[in-house]
Motif scaffolding. Structure first.
Motif, PDB file in Angstrom:
ATOM      1  N   GLU A  51       0.844  -1.188   0.000  1.00 64.23           N
ATOM      2  CA  GLU A  51       0.000   0.000   0.000  1.00 64.23           C
ATOM      3  C   GLU A  51       0.880   1.238   0.000  1.00 64.23           C
ATOM      4  O   GLU A  51       2.048   1.183   0.377  1.00 64.23           O
ATOM      5  N   THR A  52       0.318   2.338  -0.446  1.00 65.82           N
ATOM      6  CA  THR A  52       1.060   3.586  -0.508  1.00 65.82           C
ATOM      7  C   THR A  52       0.979   4.301   0.836  1.00 65.82           C
ATOM      8  O   THR A  52      -0.103   4.526   1.361  1.00 65.82           O
ATOM      9  N   LYS A  53       2.146   4.616   1.387  1.00 66.86           N
ATOM     10  CA  LYS A  53       2.243   5.383   2.630  1.00 66.86           C
ATOM     11  C   LYS A  53       3.280   6.472   2.419  1.00 66.86           C
ATOM     12  O   LYS A  53       4.398   6.189   1.990  1.00 66.86           O
ATOM     13  N   ASN A  54       2.886   7.705   2.707  1.00 64.14           N
ATOM     14  CA  ASN A  54       3.779   8.857   2.530  1.00 64.14           C
ATOM     15  C   ASN A  54       4.334   8.928   1.108  1.00 64.14           C
ATOM     16  O   ASN A  54       5.512   9.215   0.910  1.00 64.14           O
ATOM     17  N   GLY A  55       3.492   8.602   0.119  1.00 64.24           N
ATOM     18  CA  GLY A  55       3.900   8.679  -1.272  1.00 64.24           C
ATOM     19  C   GLY A  55       4.813   7.562  -1.734  1.00 64.24           C
ATOM     20  O   GLY A  55       5.366   7.615  -2.827  1.00 64.24           O
ATOM     21  N   GLU A  56       4.979   6.539  -0.909  1.00 58.73           N
ATOM     22  CA  GLU A  56       5.881   5.439  -1.227  1.00 58.73           C
ATOM     23  C   GLU A  56       5.145   4.113  -1.082  1.00 58.73           C
ATOM     24  O   GLU A  56       4.401   3.913  -0.138  1.00 58.73           O
TER      25      GLU A  56
END
Length: 83
Positions: free
Chosen positions: A52-57
């Motif tokens: 999943e994407t977290k903080n754009g990563e």
């Protein structure tokens, strides 16, 4: 509607969100590499990667699919041993 990526394919389903991911992978998508073991999350036979994407990563972590409700994988990337 629950939508996610399973390995390299986009998937959408209207199945109940409480159905466990393990059963969906094996019985609905017929991917038999993810094994049924203890069904309690202890043995690791059903482990998948959940991205999943977290903080754009994009970040991945391993999870036991026997305890993971289908509704919790909405908008995520699931990677099984078949990948």
């Amino acid at each position: 509607m629950i939508r996610f990526i399973l390995n390299d394919k986009e998937v959408s389903t209207s199945l109940k969100p409480g159905k466990v991911l393990l059963d969906f992978i094996r019985y609905d998508k017929h991917l038999m590499g993810t094994k049924i073991g203890c069904r309690e999350g202890d043995c690791g036979a059903c482990t998948v990667l959940v991205g999943e994407t977290k903080n754009g990563e994009l970040q991945y972590r391993s999870m036991t699919s026997c305890l993971l409700p289908l509704g919790n994988v909405h908008n995520k990337h699931i990677v099984t041993i078949e990948e």
